[in-house]
Design a protein around this motif. Structure first.
Motif, PDB file in Angstrom:
ATOM      1  N   UNK A 198       0.819  -1.209   0.000  1.00 18.85           N
ATOM      2  CA  UNK A 198       0.000   0.000   0.000  1.00 18.85           C
ATOM      3  C   UNK A 198       0.856   1.263   0.000  1.00 18.85           C
ATOM      4  N   UNK A 199       0.556   2.156  -0.907  1.00 15.55           N
ATOM      5  CA  UNK A 199       1.214   3.463  -0.897  1.00 15.55           C
ATOM      6  C   UNK A 199       0.465   4.335   0.098  1.00 15.55           C
ATOM      7  N   UNK A 200       1.173   4.827   1.085  1.00 14.66           N
ATOM      8  CA  UNK A 200       0.550   5.618   2.142  1.00 14.66           C
ATOM      9  C   UNK A 200       0.603   7.112   1.864  1.00 14.66           C
ATOM     10  N   UNK A 201       1.606   7.584   1.147  1.00 18.22           N
ATOM     11  CA  UNK A 201       1.735   9.017   0.937  1.00 18.22           C
ATOM     12  C   UNK A 201       2.353   9.348  -0.399  1.00 18.22           C
ATOM     13  N   UNK A 202       1.904  10.456  -0.976  1.00 19.38           N
ATOM     14  CA  UNK A 202       2.458  11.001  -2.213  1.00 19.38           C
ATOM     15  C   UNK A 202       2.591  12.503  -2.036  1.00 19.38           C
ATOM     16  N   UNK A 203       3.665  13.058  -2.555  1.00 19.88           N
ATOM     17  CA  UNK A 203       3.826  14.506  -2.504  1.00 19.88           C
ATOM     18  C   UNK A 203       4.742  14.963  -3.631  1.00 19.88           C
ATOM     19  N   UNK A 204       4.282  15.942  -4.406  1.00 17.27           N
ATOM     20  CA  UNK A 204       5.110  16.544  -5.448  1.00 17.27           C
ATOM     21  C   UNK A 204       6.074  17.528  -4.808  1.00 17.27           C
ATOM     22  N   UNK A 205       7.242  17.676  -5.393  1.00 18.54           N
ATOM     23  CA  UNK A 205       8.224  18.653  -4.914  1.00 18.54           C
ATOM     24  C   UNK A 205       7.683  20.061  -5.162  1.00 18.54           C
ATOM     25  N   UNK A 206       8.214  21.056  -4.448  1.00 19.54           N
ATOM     26  CA  UNK A 206       7.750  22.424  -4.656  1.00 19.54           C
ATOM     27  C   UNK A 206       7.857  22.888  -6.119  1.00 19.54           C
ATOM     28  N   UNK A 207       8.884  22.412  -6.848  1.00 13.18           N
ATOM     29  CA  UNK A 207       9.014  22.781  -8.262  1.00 13.18           C
ATOM     30  C   UNK A 207       8.239  21.821  -9.177  1.00 13.18           C
ATOM     31  N   UNK A 208       7.593  20.815  -8.584  1.00 14.85           N
ATOM     32  CA  UNK A 208       6.728  19.853  -9.264  1.00 14.85           C
ATOM     33  C   UNK A 208       7.445  18.947 -10.262  1.00 14.85           C
ATOM     34  N   UNK A 209       8.753  18.813 -10.123  1.00 18.60           N
ATOM     35  CA  UNK A 209       9.532  17.938 -11.000  1.00 18.60           C
ATOM     36  C   UNK A 209       9.698  16.530 -10.440  1.00 18.60           C
ATOM     37  N   UNK A 210       9.522  16.377  -9.127  1.00 18.94           N
ATOM     38  CA  UNK A 210       9.750  15.096  -8.471  1.00 18.94           C
ATOM     39  C   UNK A 210       8.531  14.691  -7.648  1.00 18.94           C
ATOM     40  N   UNK A 211       8.337  13.387  -7.559  1.00 19.03           N
ATOM     41  CA  UNK A 211       7.245  12.838  -6.762  1.00 19.03           C
ATOM     42  C   UNK A 211       7.835  11.935  -5.690  1.00 19.03           C
ATOM     43  N   UNK A 212       7.474  12.197  -4.456  1.00 19.63           N
ATOM     44  CA  UNK A 212       7.913  11.403  -3.321  1.00 19.63           C
ATOM     45  C   UNK A 212       6.775  10.457  -2.955  1.00 19.63           C
ATOM     46  N   UNK A 213       7.074   9.176  -2.814  1.00 17.86           N
ATOM     47  CA  UNK A 213       6.062   8.175  -2.474  1.00 17.86           C
ATOM     48  C   UNK A 213       6.534   7.369  -1.277  1.00 17.86           C
ATOM     49  N   UNK A 214       5.607   7.066  -0.372  1.00 20.59           N
ATOM     50  CA  UNK A 214       5.944   6.259   0.800  1.00 20.59           C
ATOM     51  C   UNK A 214       4.930   5.129   0.929  1.00 20.59           C
ATOM     52  N   UNK A 215       5.338   4.064   1.623  1.00 22.91           N
ATOM     53  CA  UNK A 215       4.445   2.914   1.719  1.00 22.91           C
ATOM     54  C   UNK A 215       4.305   2.393   3.141  1.00 22.91           C
ATOM     55  N   UNK A 216       3.453   1.411   3.258  1.00 26.56           N
ATOM     56  CA  UNK A 216       3.120   0.779   4.532  1.00 26.56           C
ATOM     57  C   UNK A 216       4.339   0.148   5.202  1.00 26.56           C
ATOM     58  N   UNK A 217       5.267  -0.357   4.403  1.00 27.09           N
ATOM     59  CA  UNK A 217       6.438  -1.040   4.937  1.00 27.09           C
ATOM     60  C   UNK A 217       7.583  -0.124   5.344  1.00 27.09           C
ATOM     61  N   UNK A 218       7.439   1.191   5.162  1.00 31.92           N
ATOM     62  CA  UNK A 218       8.484   2.139   5.553  1.00 31.92           C
ATOM     63  C   UNK A 218       9.428   2.542   4.440  1.00 31.92           C
ATOM     64  N   UNK A 219       9.141   2.137   3.221  1.00 33.59           N
ATOM     65  CA  UNK A 219       9.975   2.509   2.082  1.00 33.59           C
ATOM     66  C   UNK A 219       9.533   3.865   1.538  1.00 33.59           C
TER      67      UNK A 219
END
Length: 136
Positions: free
Chosen positions: A80-101
């Motif tokens: 399960x992906x728990x979190x998503x967030x675009x960078x302030x300049x919107x060039x990168x996407x940060x993704x986090x999951x249930x397992x801590x990755x």
């Protein structure tokens, strides 16, 4: 889910996998996509007229309100992906999951993450920072 600073545009997903974007001021559905392999929604992150959806099967799907088809869909995590967030300049996407990755994706080529790190527990919505990804 609404974009920060833009509460009039809402993203909703039905239990059957219909992804919808609504104009809340005019009570009008702007676009709908049907997910044939729906596994459940866990997070949404907007980027202008585009948004990324984190799914319960570890996939990230990218949509654009202006386009009838899904822009991109790829396997990003094992669970399960728990979190998503675009960078302030919107060039990168940060993704986090249930397992801590936590993984960092370049929006121009999302075939493989450009950075990864692990945490000892689930990571809900990480604050965006490149400090974690020194090797970039």
């Amino acid at each position: 889910y609404a974009e920060e600073g833009r509460p009039d545009m809402l993203c909703m997903v039905t239990t059957t996998g219909c992804v919808q974007v609504w104009d809340s001021e005019n009570h009008k559905r702007l676009r709908a996509w049907t997910e044939s392999d729906w596994q459940g929604l866990s997070s949404v992150s907007w980027r202008g007229r585009e948004f990324a959806i984190g799914r319960n099967d570890g996939r990230i799907a990218i949509y654009d309100v202006r386009i009838a088809d899904q822009v991109r869909n790829f396997k990003a995590h094992r669970g399960d992906i728990y979190g998503l967030q675009w960078s302030p300049d919107q060039k990168f996407l940060l993704a986090s999951d249930k397992g801590g990755s936590v993984s960092l994706w370049d929006s121009r080529k999302m075939a493989t993450p450009i950075g990864k790190m692990s945490h000892e527990g689930p990571v809900k919505v990480p604050p965006f920072t490149l400090v974690f990804f020194i090797n970039i």
